[in-house]
Structures are given as C-alpha cells and as structure tokens.
Design an enzyme around this catalytic site. Structure first.
Site, short mmCIF file in Angstrom:
data_model
loop_
_atom_site.label_atom_id
_atom_site.label_comp_id
_atom_site.label_asym_id
_atom_site.label_seq_id
_atom_site.Cartn_x
_atom_site.Cartn_y
_atom_site.Cartn_z
N ILE A 46 0.86 -1.27 -0.14
CA ILE A 46 -0.04 -0.23 0.10
C ILE A 46 0.96 1.18 -0.10
O ILE A 46 2.03 1.25 0.76
CB ILE A 46 -0.88 -0.05 1.40
CG1 ILE A 46 -1.56 1.18 1.25
CG2 ILE A 46 -0.33 -0.09 2.49
CD1 ILE A 46 -3.09 1.08 2.12
N GLU A 58 2.98 -7.68 6.69
CA GLU A 58 4.29 -7.49 6.99
C GLU A 58 4.50 -6.22 6.89
O GLU A 58 4.37 -5.72 6.04
CB GLU A 58 5.40 -8.40 6.30
CG GLU A 58 5.63 -9.85 6.84
CD GLU A 58 5.75 -10.64 6.02
OE1 GLU A 58 5.76 -10.35 4.67
OE2 GLU A 58 5.46 -11.93 5.85
N TYR A 94 -2.52 0.52 10.52
CA TYR A 94 -3.01 -1.01 10.77
C TYR A 94 -3.44 -1.05 11.87
O TYR A 94 -4.58 -1.82 11.99
CB TYR A 94 -1.83 -2.07 10.38
CG TYR A 94 -1.24 -1.90 9.15
CD1 TYR A 94 -1.83 -1.61 7.87
CD2 TYR A 94 0.04 -2.08 8.95
CE1 TYR A 94 -1.34 -1.57 6.47
CE2 TYR A 94 0.77 -1.75 7.57
CZ TYR A 94 -0.18 -1.66 6.43
OH TYR A 94 0.57 -1.53 5.24
N ASN A 103 8.54 1.82 10.49
CA ASN A 103 7.53 2.35 9.86
C ASN A 103 6.50 2.71 10.66
O ASN A 103 5.26 1.99 10.48
CB ASN A 103 7.12 1.49 8.50
CG ASN A 103 6.24 2.53 7.56
OD1 ASN A 103 5.55 3.34 7.96
ND2 ASN A 103 6.14 1.88 6.45
C1 COA Z 1 1.41 4.27 5.09
C2 COA Z 1 0.56 5.00 4.17
C3 COA Z 1 0.04 4.17 3.11
C4 COA Z 1 -0.73 5.66 4.87
O1 COA Z 1 -1.44 6.53 3.92
P1 COA Z 1 -1.90 7.94 4.30
O2 COA Z 1 -2.75 8.62 3.15
O3 COA Z 1 -0.73 8.94 4.56
O4 COA Z 1 -2.63 7.54 5.74
P2 COA Z 1 -4.30 8.17 6.09
O5 COA Z 1 -4.17 9.91 5.88
O6 COA Z 1 -5.14 7.43 5.66
O7 COA Z 1 -4.19 7.95 7.62
C5 COA Z 1 -4.50 6.77 8.33
C6 COA Z 1 -3.54 6.63 9.51
O8 COA Z 1 -2.41 6.37 9.41
C7 COA Z 1 -1.58 6.84 10.56
N1 COA Z 1 -0.99 8.17 10.00
C8 COA Z 1 -1.04 8.77 8.72
N2 COA Z 1 -0.12 9.72 8.81
C9 COA Z 1 0.74 9.90 10.01
C10 COA Z 1 1.65 10.51 10.49
N3 COA Z 1 2.17 11.45 10.02
N4 COA Z 1 2.20 10.17 11.55
C11 COA Z 1 1.55 9.15 12.49
N5 COA Z 1 0.62 8.36 12.02
C12 COA Z 1 0.10 8.65 10.86
C13 COA Z 1 -2.83 7.17 11.44
O9 COA Z 1 -3.04 6.24 12.10
C14 COA Z 1 -3.96 7.69 10.45
O10 COA Z 1 -5.11 7.64 11.18
P3 COA Z 1 -5.88 9.02 11.84
O11 COA Z 1 -5.81 10.11 10.42
O12 COA Z 1 -7.08 8.63 12.08
O13 COA Z 1 -4.77 9.70 12.76
C15 COA Z 1 1.45 6.19 3.51
O14 COA Z 1 1.86 6.80 4.55
C16 COA Z 1 2.56 5.84 2.58
O15 COA Z 1 2.39 5.65 1.49
N6 COA Z 1 3.68 5.54 3.20
C17 COA Z 1 4.97 5.06 2.24
C18 COA Z 1 4.81 3.80 1.92
C19 COA Z 1 4.47 2.62 3.12
O16 COA Z 1 5.08 2.86 4.15
N7 COA Z 1 3.59 1.84 2.75
C20 COA Z 1 3.31 0.87 3.78
C21 COA Z 1 4.09 -0.33 3.70
S1 COA Z 1 3.68 -1.73 4.73
#
Ligand code: COA
Length: 167
Positions: free
Chosen positions: A72, A106, A118, A111
């Site tokens: 993701i 995993e 999750y 991260n």
């Molecule tokens: C992980 C990832 C997919 C999350 O997507 P996103 O669009 O940024 O996340 P969302 O805005 O939907 O937030 C969902 C939750 O993620 C967590 N989150 C998002 N940004 C965060 C931050 N800066 N710090 C801490 N938690 C955070 C929170 O739990 C959040 O829930 P909340 O909004 O109710 O607090 C994104 O950060 C990403 O692409 N990261 C790089 C790739 C990666 O690490 N993928 C996962 C591999 S296992």
C-alpha cells in the site's frame, strides 16, 4: 478522491510510485505486472484529476480463509488525508467478499505511520521476522486482523461511505 480497480495499463504509474516510496526494495515491473494480472490478487488505485496518487494490493487465493495485504502506497505529497485508509478499506472489503477470515501483513519495524494505520483498523502484532528487509537489515512485524470482527465493528455509516454492503 476516487478509487477504482487497477488495470494492466496502470503499471507505469504504479512503478513510478513504487520506486519513489520504496527506494531500496522496490518490486520489479515483471513482478508487479504478474500481481496485477493474478486472479488471486485485487489491486486498487486512488486518483485525482487523472493522476494516480496511490495503489494497494491484496492476495486472497480463491477459497482460502487467509489473505495478505501485499502493498500500500500513497504519493508523498498526498499522504495524511485519508487516502491510505480508503485503499486499505477497499482491500478488506474485497477480502470479506471472498470469504476470508484472517488478513495478515508484514510491516517494517521502522515504519510507525503504517503500523498506526494498521493498528487503528484492528491489526495486532503476532510475530517478528528478524532482518527480513534487506539490504536495510530491518525487522518485519507480522500483523493479523480478524476480518469478521472488523466487519462487525463497522458502523452503517462506514458501509454507506464506501457505497458497499456486507453479505
Ligand atoms: C502508510 C501510508 C500508506 C498511509 O497513507 P496515508 O494516506 O498517509 O494515511 P491516512 O491519511 O489514510 O491516515 C491513516 C492513519 O495512518 C496513520 N498516520 C497517517 N499519517 C501519520 C503520521 N504522519 N504520523 C503518524 N501516523 C500517521 C494514522 O493512524 C492515521 O489515522 P488518523 O488519521 O485517524 O490519525 C502512507 O503514509 C505511505 O504511502 N507511506 C509510504 C509507503 C509505506 O510505508 N507503505 C506501507 C508499507 S507496509
């Protein structure tokens, strides 16, 4: 924000994001092409103004009770605005439609953002794989979600937001 099922023609845009998000352990185009074409997979993308801003993939072998979140990713400039959760929800809904009971994934131990996403959906740590991510030498945390519990916790509003019902 709109989400839809990925198609083979998304491969180039997906690979550009893959390299940007996972600089040291990106999948190869061949591997990603295979994932997109697999009947056991379910890949979704999120786009805005014709630009692909993220993708996510599930592996749920037909008839199996277990499934895996494969990947993701949201583009760096588009993070933190609900898109990651929207894609994860799409994958979990598809797993439920396929009759899955438990979803595994995993995640890198370094991260915390992904771990927090999750955990907020109910995934819990069930194990560790030491030094799983190479060449970075980082542990994998294995997480598991009881999908029927996840579905039961959802409010009618959640289901309406995504426009899908539960069987
Ligand atoms: C992980 C990832 C997919 C999350 O997507 P996103 O669009 O940024 O996340 P969302 O805005 O939907 O937030 C969902 C939750 O993620 C967590 N989150 C998002 N940004 C965060 C931050 N800066 N710090 C801490 N938690 C955070 C929170 O739990 C959040 O829930 P909340 O909004 O109710 O607090 C994104 O950060 C990403 O692409 N990261 C790089 C790739 C990666 O690490 N993928 C996962 C591999 S296992």
């Amino acid at each position: 924000m709109s989400t839809r099922a990925a198609t083979p023609s998304d491969l180039d845009a997906i690979m550009a994001l893959e390299h940007a998000s996972f600089p040291t352990d990106a999948w190869s185009p061949a591997m990603m092409r295979e994932e997109l074409a697999s009947p056991h997979g379910w890949y979704v993308v999120v786009e805005e103004a014709g630009r692909l801003l993220g993708y996510a993939g599930l592996r749920a072998v037909r008839g199996a009770k277990d499934a895996d979140i494969q990947t993701i990713t949201i583009a760096e400039t588009a993070r933190g605005r609900g898109r990651g959760r929207a894609l994860l929800t799409e994958l979990l809904e598809e797993a439920a439609r396929r009759g899955v009971h438990d979803v595994f994934l995993e995640v890198r131990a370094d991260n915390p953002v992904a771990q927090s996403l999750y955990a907020s959906e109910g995934f819990a740590e069930v194990g560790r794989r030491p030094r799983y991510y190479q060449p970075d030498d980082v542990d994998a945390i294995v997480m598991q979600l009881d999908l029927r519990g996840w579905a039961a916790r959802r409010t009618p509003d959640d289901a309406e937001t995504t426009g899908k019902g539960w069987c």
